[in-house]
Scaffold this motif. Structure first.
Motif, PDB file in Angstrom:
ATOM      1  N   LYS A   1       0.859  -1.181   0.000  1.00  0.00           N
ATOM      2  CA  LYS A   1       0.000   0.000   0.000  1.00  0.00           C
ATOM      3  C   LYS A   1       0.896   1.233   0.000  1.00  0.00           C
ATOM      4  O   LYS A   1       2.021   1.210   0.510  1.00  0.00           O
ATOM      5  CB  LYS A   1      -0.961   0.005   1.185  1.00  0.00           C
ATOM      6  CG  LYS A   1      -0.312  -0.022   2.551  1.00  0.00           C
ATOM      7  CD  LYS A   1      -1.393  -0.033   3.617  1.00  0.00           C
ATOM      8  CE  LYS A   1      -0.796  -0.064   5.027  1.00  0.00           C
ATOM      9  NZ  LYS A   1      -1.855  -0.059   6.062  1.00  0.00           N
ATOM     10  N   PRO A   2       0.438   2.342  -0.594  1.00  0.00           N
ATOM     11  CA  PRO A   2       1.286   3.520  -0.754  1.00  0.00           C
ATOM     12  C   PRO A   2       1.777   4.090   0.576  1.00  0.00           C
ATOM     13  O   PRO A   2       1.051   4.070   1.578  1.00  0.00           O
ATOM     14  CB  PRO A   2       0.364   4.518  -1.467  1.00  0.00           C
ATOM     15  CG  PRO A   2      -0.675   3.685  -2.122  1.00  0.00           C
ATOM     16  CD  PRO A   2      -0.895   2.520  -1.218  1.00  0.00           C
TER      17      PRO A   2
ATOM     18  N   PRO B   1      -2.496  19.225  12.343  1.00  0.00           N
ATOM     19  CA  PRO B   1      -1.043  19.017  12.273  1.00  0.00           C
ATOM     20  C   PRO B   1      -0.620  17.570  12.441  1.00  0.00           C
ATOM     21  O   PRO B   1       0.504  17.221  12.066  1.00  0.00           O
ATOM     22  CB  PRO B   1      -0.511  19.881  13.425  1.00  0.00           C
ATOM     23  CG  PRO B   1      -1.667  20.052  14.361  1.00  0.00           C
ATOM     24  CD  PRO B   1      -2.882  20.078  13.489  1.00  0.00           C
ATOM     25  N   GLU B   2      -1.500  16.722  12.974  1.00  0.00           N
ATOM     26  CA  GLU B   2      -1.138  15.314  13.167  1.00  0.00           C
ATOM     27  C   GLU B   2      -0.840  14.607  11.855  1.00  0.00           C
ATOM     28  O   GLU B   2      -0.117  13.602  11.831  1.00  0.00           O
ATOM     29  CB  GLU B   2      -2.251  14.579  13.917  1.00  0.00           C
ATOM     30  CG  GLU B   2      -3.574  14.450  13.182  1.00  0.00           C
ATOM     31  CD  GLU B   2      -4.465  15.679  13.297  1.00  0.00           C
ATOM     32  OE1 GLU B   2      -5.574  15.660  12.735  1.00  0.00           O
ATOM     33  OE2 GLU B   2      -4.036  16.661  13.956  1.00  0.00           O
ATOM     34  N   ILE B   3      -1.345  15.116  10.737  1.00  0.00           N
ATOM     35  CA  ILE B   3      -1.090  14.432   9.468  1.00  0.00           C
ATOM     36  C   ILE B   3       0.356  14.604   9.008  1.00  0.00           C
ATOM     37  O   ILE B   3       0.803  13.913   8.096  1.00  0.00           O
ATOM     38  CB  ILE B   3      -2.056  14.896   8.351  1.00  0.00           C
ATOM     39  CG1 ILE B   3      -1.773  16.344   7.930  1.00  0.00           C
ATOM     40  CG2 ILE B   3      -3.504  14.734   8.785  1.00  0.00           C
ATOM     41  CD1 ILE B   3      -2.588  16.779   6.733  1.00  0.00           C
ATOM     42  N   GLN B   4       1.090  15.526   9.640  1.00  0.00           N
ATOM     43  CA  GLN B   4       2.485  15.746   9.267  1.00  0.00           C
ATOM     44  C   GLN B   4       3.470  15.111  10.247  1.00  0.00           C
ATOM     45  O   GLN B   4       4.684  15.297  10.114  1.00  0.00           O
ATOM     46  CB  GLN B   4       2.768  17.251   9.147  1.00  0.00           C
ATOM     47  CG  GLN B   4       2.033  17.903   7.993  1.00  0.00           C
ATOM     48  CD  GLN B   4       2.312  19.381   7.874  1.00  0.00           C
ATOM     49  OE1 GLN B   4       2.955  19.980   8.742  1.00  0.00           O
ATOM     50  NE2 GLN B   4       1.828  20.003   6.805  1.00  0.00           N
ATOM     51  N   GLU B   5       2.976  14.364  11.213  1.00  0.00           N
ATOM     52  CA  GLU B   5       3.859  13.727  12.179  1.00  0.00           C
ATOM     53  C   GLU B   5       4.609  12.566  11.540  1.00  0.00           C
ATOM     54  O   GLU B   5       4.031  11.752  10.818  1.00  0.00           O
ATOM     55  CB  GLU B   5       3.042  13.242  13.382  1.00  0.00           C
ATOM     56  CG  GLU B   5       2.451  14.383  14.210  1.00  0.00           C
ATOM     57  CD  GLU B   5       1.617  13.881  15.381  1.00  0.00           C
ATOM     58  OE1 GLU B   5       1.525  12.637  15.534  1.00  0.00           O
ATOM     59  OE2 GLU B   5       1.066  14.712  16.121  1.00  0.00           O
ATOM     60  N   ARG B   6       5.894  12.493  11.833  1.00  0.00           N
ATOM     61  CA  ARG B   6       6.746  11.449  11.269  1.00  0.00           C
ATOM     62  C   ARG B   6       6.339  10.075  11.797  1.00  0.00           C
ATOM     63  O   ARG B   6       6.025   9.914  12.985  1.00  0.00           O
ATOM     64  CB  ARG B   6       8.209  11.708  11.623  1.00  0.00           C
ATOM     65  CG  ARG B   6       9.187  10.678  11.070  1.00  0.00           C
ATOM     66  CD  ARG B   6      10.590  10.946  11.560  1.00  0.00           C
ATOM     67  NE  ARG B   6      11.127  12.173  11.017  1.00  0.00           N
ATOM     68  CZ  ARG B   6      11.790  12.257   9.867  1.00  0.00           C
ATOM     69  NH1 ARG B   6      11.997  11.148   9.149  1.00  0.00           N
ATOM     70  NH2 ARG B   6      12.243  13.412   9.424  1.00  0.00           N
ATOM     71  N   VAL B   7       6.341   9.078  10.924  1.00  0.00           N
ATOM     72  CA  VAL B   7       6.095   7.691  11.289  1.00  0.00           C
ATOM     73  C   VAL B   7       7.201   6.837  10.703  1.00  0.00           C
ATOM     74  O   VAL B   7       7.955   7.277   9.827  1.00  0.00           O
ATOM     75  CB  VAL B   7       4.718   7.194  10.782  1.00  0.00           C
ATOM     76  CG1 VAL B   7       3.583   8.035  11.333  1.00  0.00           C
ATOM     77  CG2 VAL B   7       4.688   7.167   9.253  1.00  0.00           C
ATOM     78  N   GLU B   8       7.302   5.626  11.164  1.00  0.00           N
ATOM     79  CA  GLU B   8       8.222   4.675  10.560  1.00  0.00           C
ATOM     80  C   GLU B   8       7.570   4.112   9.303  1.00  0.00           C
ATOM     81  O   GLU B   8       6.477   3.547   9.375  1.00  0.00           O
ATOM     82  CB  GLU B   8       8.559   3.546  11.526  1.00  0.00           C
ATOM     83  CG  GLU B   8       9.525   3.944  12.627  1.00  0.00           C
ATOM     84  CD  GLU B   8      10.877   4.366  12.072  1.00  0.00           C
ATOM     85  OE1 GLU B   8      11.358   3.715  11.095  1.00  0.00           O
ATOM     86  OE2 GLU B   8      11.448   5.343  12.572  1.00  0.00           O
ATOM     87  N   PRO B   9       8.194   4.275   8.147  1.00  0.00           N
ATOM     88  CA  PRO B   9       7.568   3.753   6.920  1.00  0.00           C
ATOM     89  C   PRO B   9       7.500   2.240   6.950  1.00  0.00           C
ATOM     90  O   PRO B   9       8.363   1.571   7.540  1.00  0.00           O
ATOM     91  CB  PRO B   9       8.502   4.239   5.815  1.00  0.00           C
ATOM     92  CG  PRO B   9       9.815   4.467   6.485  1.00  0.00           C
ATOM     93  CD  PRO B   9       9.485   4.913   7.882  1.00  0.00           C
ATOM     94  N   GLU B  10       6.461   1.709   6.331  1.00  0.00           N
ATOM     95  CA  GLU B  10       6.332   0.261   6.250  1.00  0.00           C
ATOM     96  C   GLU B  10       7.445  -0.300   5.375  1.00  0.00           C
ATOM     97  O   GLU B  10       7.871   0.327   4.408  1.00  0.00           O
ATOM     98  CB  GLU B  10       4.965  -0.113   5.671  1.00  0.00           C
ATOM     99  CG  GLU B  10       3.804   0.217   6.592  1.00  0.00           C
ATOM    100  CD  GLU B  10       2.522  -0.422   6.111  1.00  0.00           C
ATOM    101  OE1 GLU B  10       2.590  -1.247   5.175  1.00  0.00           O
ATOM    102  OE2 GLU B  10       1.464  -0.103   6.661  1.00  0.00           O
ATOM    103  N   PRO B  11       7.954  -1.497   5.711  1.00  0.00           N
ATOM    104  CA  PRO B  11       9.043  -2.084   4.919  1.00  0.00           C
ATOM    105  C   PRO B  11       8.622  -2.276   3.473  1.00  0.00           C
ATOM    106  O   PRO B  11       7.480  -2.607   3.173  1.00  0.00           O
ATOM    107  CB  PRO B  11       9.293  -3.431   5.613  1.00  0.00           C
ATOM    108  CG  PRO B  11       8.738  -3.264   6.989  1.00  0.00           C
ATOM    109  CD  PRO B  11       7.563  -2.341   6.850  1.00  0.00           C
ATOM    110  N   GLU B  12       9.578  -2.066   2.579  1.00  0.00           N
ATOM    111  CA  GLU B  12       9.323  -2.321   1.171  1.00  0.00           C
ATOM    112  C   GLU B  12       9.391  -3.818   0.906  1.00  0.00           C
ATOM    113  O   GLU B  12       9.916  -4.588   1.702  1.00  0.00           O
ATOM    114  CB  GLU B  12      10.368  -1.606   0.313  1.00  0.00           C
ATOM    115  CG  GLU B  12      10.329  -0.101   0.449  1.00  0.00           C
ATOM    116  CD  GLU B  12      11.397   0.550  -0.399  1.00  0.00           C
ATOM    117  OE1 GLU B  12      11.207   0.610  -1.628  1.00  0.00           O
ATOM    118  OE2 GLU B  12      12.414   0.974   0.148  1.00  0.00           O
ATOM    119  N   THR B  13       8.867  -4.205  -0.246  1.00  0.00           N
ATOM    120  CA  THR B  13       8.959  -5.609  -0.615  1.00  0.00           C
ATOM    121  C   THR B  13      10.399  -5.947  -0.958  1.00  0.00           C
ATOM    122  O   THR B  13      11.223  -5.077  -1.235  1.00  0.00           O
ATOM    123  CB  THR B  13       8.073  -5.909  -1.834  1.00  0.00           C
ATOM    124  OG1 THR B  13       8.587  -5.164  -2.952  1.00  0.00           O
ATOM    125  CG2 THR B  13       6.635  -5.526  -1.569  1.00  0.00           C
TER     126      THR B  13
END
Length: 255
Positions: A122-123, A226-238
């Protein structure tokens, strides 16, 4: 492409950055600006009277609907919403040709959002902002449609270009950035023809932007905080993507 962006600066900061005598439009922080919504644009003024502030360029700020409608459109319901224009071909397309010649604009922004799709289940959304934290000016086009009821509809689009090598792992297109030193030339539609400003329609240099991975909250237009700009850990790529991108995503690991 550029399908969402943000404008967080106050009126005074916008006035200074774009050298506006006065911003007469009420400005509020907007974290999730989406197509069909009003967007702020800066254009060359009529040039009739000198500005009350010495040496101030003649510029005006206006609101337009994001999604350009060429003036020759008969029925807006039968025409697609043109939120972006490819800078490489805009001067050749009937939808943008007149705007490129007569109605070039600047679109104030604090950054934009993009989604990395390749190699993911997913994107992954990214908040892409200037590293120096300042405002940025996207190259824009505007046009005015005369509606059937006699009213005028001001609309606009953002010009895009091929991504630079730093941004390419996320998406192959990015907005055209106009630097402050080039504002006057880009907005001068009287003496500067499209061919005279073609050199400005290039990808911004690597290092100008930083891409912050954010959650899927930005996907919904209703989420405007502003919560939509909070940094997250990106999901692992395939596994396939990890092998093919040569570790390029590490370019965005800092900031």
């Amino acid at each position: 492409m550029c399908g969402r962006f943000s404008l967080l600066a106050n009126a005074h900061a916008i006035e200074l950055f774009f050298e506006l005598a006065e911003l007469e439009i009420q400005v509020v922080q907007r974290y999730n600006i989406a197509p069909s919504q009003p967007i702020l644009t800066v254009m060359a003024g009529p040039g009739a009277d000198p500005d009350e502030r010495k040496n101030m360029p003649d510029r005006k700020a206006t609101l337009v609907r994001w999604g350009l409608l060429p003036s020759w459109v008969k029925d807006p319901r039968d025409f697609p919403m043109l939120i972006n224009a490819r800078s490489e071909t805009a001067n050749e397309k009937s939808s943008f040709r007149a705007s490129m010649r007569h109605r070039r604009a600047l679109v104030p922004a604090s950054g934009f959002y993009e989604w990395q799709r390749e190699g993911r289940s997913k994107p992954q959304a990214y908040w892409v902002r200037p590293r120096n934290g300042e405002l940025v000016a996207f190259a824009g086009l505007t046009d005015t449609l005369l509606a059937a009821d006699g009213s005028e509809i001001d609309t606009g689009a953002i010009l895009t270009t091929g991504a630079n090598e730093e941004f390419a792992p996320i998406h192959n297109r990015m907005p055209v950035v106009i630097r402050q030193r080039d504002f006057a030339r880009w907005l001068d539609c009287r003496t500067q023809e499209p061919r005279d400003v073609d050199d400005l329609l290039q990808p911004v240099e690597p290092g100008f932007f930083e891409a912050v991975p954010v959650s899927s909250l930005v996907n919904k237009v209703a989420n405007t905080g502003p919560e939509i700009q909070e940094r997250v850990e990106p999901e692992p790529e395939t596994e396939k993507s990890e092998q093919s991108d040569g570790g390029q995503m590490s370019l965005f690991g800092q900031g």
